[in-house]
Design a protein around this motif. Structure first.
Motif: not given
Length: 150
Positions: A120-149
């Motif tokens: 229920g809480r926003e943990v990350a935000r990214q503006a601008g168009a991205m490719g599929a691989a970048d979207i997946v990489r960004w999402t997984q990276g943010q989830l890993a960062r969120s889990a570690s904090t």
């Protein structure tokens, strides 16, 4: 094995799903449609609030508008990313022209903007168009960062 609350992308009913069953293509207990389609669900303001508040899965949101060229350019990449991220992440889209209150409340200043919500809480935000691989990489990276904090 634990139970998770997963909001249906079709009827927006909250379902209880065993975590081990996420990859087995679970159906909604109410409308009997697939909870994961491999495509982003288009949400209005009410459905957005329900998904963010009730889903125990991370929710990735694309804030977009139909007149936005970069949004239209990113749409196929977002579709591809949805197929890769589900069922570990619910992937949705919110048209900021139709849900202006949501965009204003969340201070969405440019589109496309991706926002990742966890519990229920926003943990990350990214503006601008991205490719599929970048979207997946960004999402997984943010989830890993969120889990570690957490």
């Amino acid at each position: 094995m634990s139970q998770l609350h997963v909001v249906c992308p079709h009827c927006h009913t909250t379902n209880r799903v065993q975590s081990d069953d996420l990859a087995k293509g679970p159906d909604c207990g109410s409308c009997h449609q697939a909870l994961f389609t491999g495509h982003p669900a288009n949400l209005d303001a009410t459905a957005f609030e329900r998904h963010i508040a009730r889903s125990q899965l991370p929710v990735l949101v694309d804030f977009w508008a139909p007149w936005c060229g970069p949004c239209r350019m990113m749409a196929p990449a977002y579709e591809q990313a949805a197929a890769q991220l589900e069922p570990r992440v619910q992937v949705v889209k919110v048209n900021t022209d139709e849900a202006q209150g949501v965009g204003a409340r969340l201070n969405i200043r440019s589109i496309p903007t991706l926002a990742l919500f966890v519990n229920g809480r926003e943990v990350a935000r990214q503006a601008g168009a991205m490719g599929a691989a970048d979207i997946v990489r960004w999402t997984q990276g943010q989830l890993a960062r969120s889990a570690s904090t957490a």
